[in-house]
Design a protein around this motif. Structure first.
Motif, PDB file in Angstrom:
ATOM      1  N   GLU A  23       0.842  -1.192   0.000  1.00 35.71           N
ATOM      2  CA  GLU A  23       0.000   0.000   0.000  1.00 35.71           C
ATOM      3  C   GLU A  23       0.875   1.240   0.000  1.00 35.71           C
ATOM      4  OE1 GLU A  23       0.960  -0.310   4.353  1.00 35.71           O
ATOM      5  OE2 GLU A  23       0.332  -1.751   2.828  1.00 35.71           O
ATOM      6  N   THR A  24       0.288   2.361  -0.410  1.00 29.47           N
ATOM      7  CA  THR A  24       0.965   3.645  -0.344  1.00 29.47           C
ATOM      8  C   THR A  24      -0.087   4.706  -0.058  1.00 29.47           C
ATOM      9  OG1 THR A  24       2.491   5.146  -1.495  1.00 29.47           O
ATOM     10  CG2 THR A  24       0.744   4.179  -2.812  1.00 29.47           C
ATOM     11  N   SER A  25       0.315   5.780   0.593  1.00 26.56           N
ATOM     12  CA  SER A  25      -0.649   6.832   0.928  1.00 26.56           C
ATOM     13  C   SER A  25      -0.875   7.723  -0.288  1.00 26.56           C
ATOM     14  CB  SER A  25      -0.147   7.665   2.104  1.00 26.56           C
ATOM     15  OG  SER A  25       1.032   8.357   1.754  1.00 26.56           O
ATOM     16  N   ARG A  26      -2.095   8.189  -0.451  1.00 26.50           N
ATOM     17  CA  ARG A  26      -2.399   9.097  -1.563  1.00 26.50           C
ATOM     18  C   ARG A  26      -2.708  10.509  -1.067  1.00 26.50           C
ATOM     19  NH1 ARG A  26      -7.356  10.832  -3.113  1.00 26.50           N
ATOM     20  NH2 ARG A  26      -9.191  10.041  -2.029  1.00 26.50           N
ATOM     21  N   ALA A  27      -2.904  10.661   0.239  1.00 31.09           N
ATOM     22  CA  ALA A  27      -3.190  11.979   0.812  1.00 31.09           C
ATOM     23  C   ALA A  27      -2.802  11.949   2.283  1.00 31.09           C
ATOM     24  CB  ALA A  27      -4.657  12.329   0.646  1.00 31.09           C
ATOM     25  N   ARG A  28      -2.965  13.075   2.942  1.00 30.12           N
ATOM     26  CA  ARG A  28      -2.649  13.134   4.363  1.00 30.12           C
ATOM     27  C   ARG A  28      -3.605  12.254   5.156  1.00 30.12           C
ATOM     28  NH1 ARG A  28      -1.335  19.484   5.798  1.00 30.12           N
ATOM     29  NH2 ARG A  28       0.591  19.660   4.567  1.00 30.12           N
ATOM     30  N   GLY A  29      -3.148  11.799   6.302  1.00 28.87           N
ATOM     31  CA  GLY A  29      -3.993  10.950   7.131  1.00 28.87           C
ATOM     32  C   GLY A  29      -3.932   9.510   6.666  1.00 28.87           C
ATOM     33  N   HIS A  30      -4.952   8.764   7.011  1.00 31.79           N
ATOM     34  CA  HIS A  30      -4.978   7.339   6.693  1.00 31.79           C
ATOM     35  C   HIS A  30      -5.789   7.102   5.413  1.00 31.79           C
ATOM     36  CE1 HIS A  30      -3.097   6.432  10.533  1.00 31.79           C
ATOM     37  NE2 HIS A  30      -3.945   7.274  11.100  1.00 31.79           N
ATOM     38  N   ASP A  31      -5.313   7.684   4.340  1.00 30.37           N
ATOM     39  CA  ASP A  31      -5.966   7.557   3.036  1.00 30.37           C
ATOM     40  C   ASP A  31      -5.008   6.812   2.122  1.00 30.37           C
ATOM     41  OD1 ASP A  31      -7.675   7.767   0.966  1.00 30.37           O
ATOM     42  OD2 ASP A  31      -7.773   9.947   0.925  1.00 30.37           O
ATOM     43  N   TYR A  32      -5.304   5.536   1.857  1.00 37.28           N
ATOM     44  CA  TYR A  32      -4.349   4.674   1.165  1.00 37.28           C
ATOM     45  C   TYR A  32      -4.909   4.111  -0.128  1.00 37.28           C
ATOM     46  CZ  TYR A  32      -1.579   4.659   5.471  1.00 37.28           C
ATOM     47  OH  TYR A  32      -0.829   5.030   6.555  1.00 37.28           O
ATOM     48  N   ILE A  33      -3.988   3.696  -0.989  1.00 39.63           N
ATOM     49  CA  ILE A  33      -4.321   2.876  -2.145  1.00 39.63           C
ATOM     50  C   ILE A  33      -3.398   1.661  -2.120  1.00 39.63           C
ATOM     51  CG2 ILE A  33      -5.207   4.697  -3.624  1.00 39.63           C
ATOM     52  CD1 ILE A  33      -2.474   4.853  -4.903  1.00 39.63           C
ATOM     53  N   THR A  34      -3.835   0.568  -2.734  1.00 42.38           N
ATOM     54  CA  THR A  34      -3.056  -0.664  -2.762  1.00 42.38           C
ATOM     55  C   THR A  34      -2.617  -0.948  -4.186  1.00 42.38           C
ATOM     56  OG1 THR A  34      -4.305  -1.535  -0.884  1.00 42.38           O
ATOM     57  CG2 THR A  34      -3.075  -3.116  -2.194  1.00 42.38           C
ATOM     58  N   LEU A  35      -1.358  -1.357  -4.326  1.00 40.88           N
ATOM     59  CA  LEU A  35      -0.774  -1.630  -5.639  1.00 40.88           C
ATOM     60  C   LEU A  35      -0.465  -3.108  -5.772  1.00 40.88           C
ATOM     61  CD1 LEU A  35       1.968   1.160  -5.547  1.00 40.88           C
ATOM     62  CD2 LEU A  35      -0.403   1.426  -6.239  1.00 40.88           C
ATOM     63  N   ALA A  36      -0.689  -3.652  -6.965  1.00 38.50           N
ATOM     64  CA  ALA A  36      -0.245  -5.003  -7.306  1.00 38.50           C
ATOM     65  C   ALA A  36       0.760  -4.870  -8.441  1.00 38.50           C
ATOM     66  CB  ALA A  36      -1.421  -5.882  -7.729  1.00 38.50           C
ATOM     67  N   ALA A  37       1.925  -5.480  -8.274  1.00 36.78           N
ATOM     68  CA  ALA A  37       2.994  -5.356  -9.269  1.00 36.78           C
ATOM     69  C   ALA A  37       3.485  -6.728  -9.707  1.00 36.78           C
ATOM     70  CB  ALA A  37       4.156  -4.545  -8.695  1.00 36.78           C
ATOM     71  N   ASP A  38       4.005  -6.781 -10.910  1.00 30.85           N
ATOM     72  CA  ASP A  38       4.642  -7.991 -11.424  1.00 30.85           C
ATOM     73  C   ASP A  38       6.009  -8.107 -10.758  1.00 30.85           C
ATOM     74  OD1 ASP A  38       5.963  -9.943 -12.875  1.00 30.85           O
ATOM     75  OD2 ASP A  38       5.183  -9.297 -14.806  1.00 30.85           O
ATOM     76  N   ALA A  39       6.207  -9.171  -9.980  1.00 32.76           N
ATOM     77  CA  ALA A  39       7.461  -9.316  -9.231  1.00 32.76           C
ATOM     78  C   ALA A  39       8.646  -9.604 -10.135  1.00 32.76           C
ATOM     79  CB  ALA A  39       7.314 -10.443  -8.201  1.00 32.76           C
ATOM     80  N   VAL A  40       8.400 -10.043 -11.359  1.00 35.86           N
ATOM     81  CA  VAL A  40       9.483 -10.347 -12.305  1.00 35.86           C
ATOM     82  C   VAL A  40       9.812  -9.117 -13.151  1.00 35.86           C
ATOM     83  CG1 VAL A  40      10.208 -11.799 -14.235  1.00 35.86           C
ATOM     84  CG2 VAL A  40       8.855 -12.783 -12.366  1.00 35.86           C
ATOM     85  N   GLU A  41       8.794  -8.532 -13.788  1.00 34.88           N
ATOM     86  CA  GLU A  41       9.008  -7.359 -14.637  1.00 34.88           C
ATOM     87  C   GLU A  41       9.141  -6.073 -13.822  1.00 34.88           C
ATOM     88  OE1 GLU A  41       9.431  -7.319 -17.874  1.00 34.88           O
ATOM     89  OE2 GLU A  41       9.150  -9.490 -18.110  1.00 34.88           O
ATOM     90  N   ARG A  42       8.732  -6.128 -12.562  1.00 33.41           N
ATOM     91  CA  ARG A  42       8.837  -4.990 -11.648  1.00 33.41           C
ATOM     92  C   ARG A  42       8.096  -3.765 -12.177  1.00 33.41           C
ATOM     93  NH1 ARG A  42      14.452  -5.378  -8.276  1.00 33.41           N
ATOM     94  NH2 ARG A  42      14.189  -7.551  -7.687  1.00 33.41           N
ATOM     95  N   ARG A  43       6.822  -3.953 -12.472  1.00 32.93           N
ATOM     96  CA  ARG A  43       5.961  -2.875 -12.944  1.00 32.93           C
ATOM     97  C   ARG A  43       4.601  -3.009 -12.288  1.00 32.93           C
ATOM     98  NH1 ARG A  43       3.165  -4.635 -18.381  1.00 32.93           N
ATOM     99  NH2 ARG A  43       3.336  -6.888 -18.248  1.00 32.93           N
ATOM    100  N   VAL A  44       3.957  -1.883 -12.038  1.00 31.17           N
ATOM    101  CA  VAL A  44       2.636  -1.888 -11.423  1.00 31.17           C
ATOM    102  C   VAL A  44       1.603  -2.351 -12.447  1.00 31.17           C
ATOM    103  CG1 VAL A  44       0.829  -0.445 -10.418  1.00 31.17           C
ATOM    104  CG2 VAL A  44       3.208  -0.121  -9.729  1.00 31.17           C
TER     105      VAL A  44
END
Length: 411
Positions: free
Chosen positions: A159-180
């Motif tokens: 996860e990573t924050s998108r704004a102040r406070g507890h406002d998050y988004i979750t990312l899924a990435a290719d562990a081989v190609e290393r891209r979101v």
């Protein structure tokens, strides 16, 4: 002569031709008028043959600047009549994916927005921030629509924050190609379900994912267990050691209240010893020599022992050593480190999986750094759709060439 020069520069060929130009020095604009040869017939995608012109409409396209002057193409665009009686407008070969722009102009905007904020790019090209953002959103949507993730078998989720406070988004990435590959709001079980659904829509079936690396979030663990049935969960070494480092610092803060000699040692305790200066390493060694009386020193030793265990690759050896490490920590009086030992015991299988898969979220943490840097430059993102677009622009490695031949290759 001038018309032929502009035709060559613009890459315009029959039946299209330049009829003239209007240069306005005061308004700092150059308008190039483009027409087609009378009697021309045009092909329409999905319909056989070439078709006669029914009527025309005037279109204005923003093009790359002519030196420091804004450049526009003013085009007489034909509409053709099809055999079934329908009338269809022809798209000139230079027309962009957003009404009013050329492909070259949109390619420039994409390149700029991969390096700077929408507002900064808008100032450079002389357009509004909104129109620049819409161009990028359109290209990301078109590139994702054609993306094929059928070859993906290993995922990293964070996860990573998108704004102040507890406002998050979750990312899924290719562990081989290393891209979101996918982005979802929140950091819950529903977020994992949304990610899996998005991946499935692009050819990555949930059953084909064989491994996934995550942090020890209960929501992520539950979500992956429910929606990625064949994926082996890995908790990488760096997350585990981070918990141990946090415990060391917590122990130092507690003891520092009564032992002032610990003041100023925070970074010496948290950094890799090989990266310390000679003076800092000497201070650390002096502290470790007091291990029998200083619990912070024992906490540091436990952390280093845990790091060394996780460097091994034999699963059975790692299991045995981790179990022994947990027993020793639980018998100690280093209370913060006991919390880590309990965490290790509770997630033992996922931590041991690291010894075999060596799958890590480290690259995703680096991508998060790029995302957070973009967020700081933009002073935050008000809409999820905007940060989603930014994430794919800078970390998605999308192939825009399939949409625009002038776009840069993904990196």
């Amino acid at each position: 002569m001038t018309e032929k020069l502009f035709e060559t520069a613009l890459g315009i060929s029959a039946p299209w031709f330049v009829t003239g130009t209007d240069f306005n020095a005061q308004a700092r604009t150059l308008t190039i008028r483009v027409d087609f040869v009378s009697g021309s017939r045009f092909a329409v995608a999905g319909v056989d043959g070439e078709h006669p012109v029914h009527d025309t409409v005037s279109k204005r396209f923003r093009h790359l600047n002519f030196f420091q002057h804004e450049c526009f193409l003013e085009v007489r665009v034909p509409r053709v009549r099809l055999p079934d009686g329908a009338v269809r407008q022809i798209e000139p070969p230079w027309a962009g994916k957003l009404s009013g722009f050329t492909l070259l102009f949109e390619a420039l905007v994409l390149m700029l927005c991969q390096q700077m904020t929408f507002a900064a790019a808008a100032r450079l090209v002389g357009e509004s921030r909104h129109r620049v953002a819409v161009i990028c959103e359109r290209y990301v949507a078109l590139a994702l629509a054609q993306a094929d993730f059928s070859g993906v078998h290993e995922l990293a989720i964070d996860e990573t924050s998108r704004a102040r406070g507890h406002d998050y988004i979750t990312l899924a990435a290719d562990a081989v190609e290393r891209r979101v590959l996918a982005v979802a709001e929140g950091r819950s079980v529903d977020s994992i379900e949304a990610l899996v659904g998005e991946l499935d829509a692009h050819g990555c079936a949930p059953a084909q994912v064989s491994s996934v690396s995550i942090d020890m979030s209960p929501a992520f663990i539950k979500g992956c267990a429910e929606h990625l049935p064949n994926a082996r969960i890995t908790f990488d070494k760096f997350h585990v050691v981070w918990h141990a480092s946090t415990a060391v610092d917590k122990m130092r803060r507690i003891e520092q209240r009564t032992d002032r000699s610990l003041k100023g040692l925070r970074w010496s305790l948290l950094k890799d010893r090989s990266r310390l200066s000679a003076e800092a390493a000497a201070d650390l060694d002096a502290l470790i020599a007091r291990m029998t009386t200083v619990r912070t020193a024992r906490a540091w030793v436990y952390k280093e022992q845990l790091r060394e265990i996780l460097e091994r690759k034999q699963i059975n050896v790692v299991r045995t050593m981790l179990q022994h490490w947990c027993t020793c920590v639980m018998r100690s009086k280093v209370e913060p480190m006991k919390e880590v030992a309990a965490l290790v015991r509770h997630h033992l299988d996922g931590i041991i999986a690291w010894a075999q898969t060596r799958q890590t979220n480290g690259f995703l943490e680096a991508l998060n750094g790029l995302i957070q840097a973009a967020k700081r430059r933009a002073r935050g993102f008000t809409r999820v759709s905007i940060i989603r677009t930014v994430i794919f622009l800078i970390t998605g490695m999308l192939d825009f060439l399939v949409i625009n031949p002038h776009a840069t290759q993904p990196t």
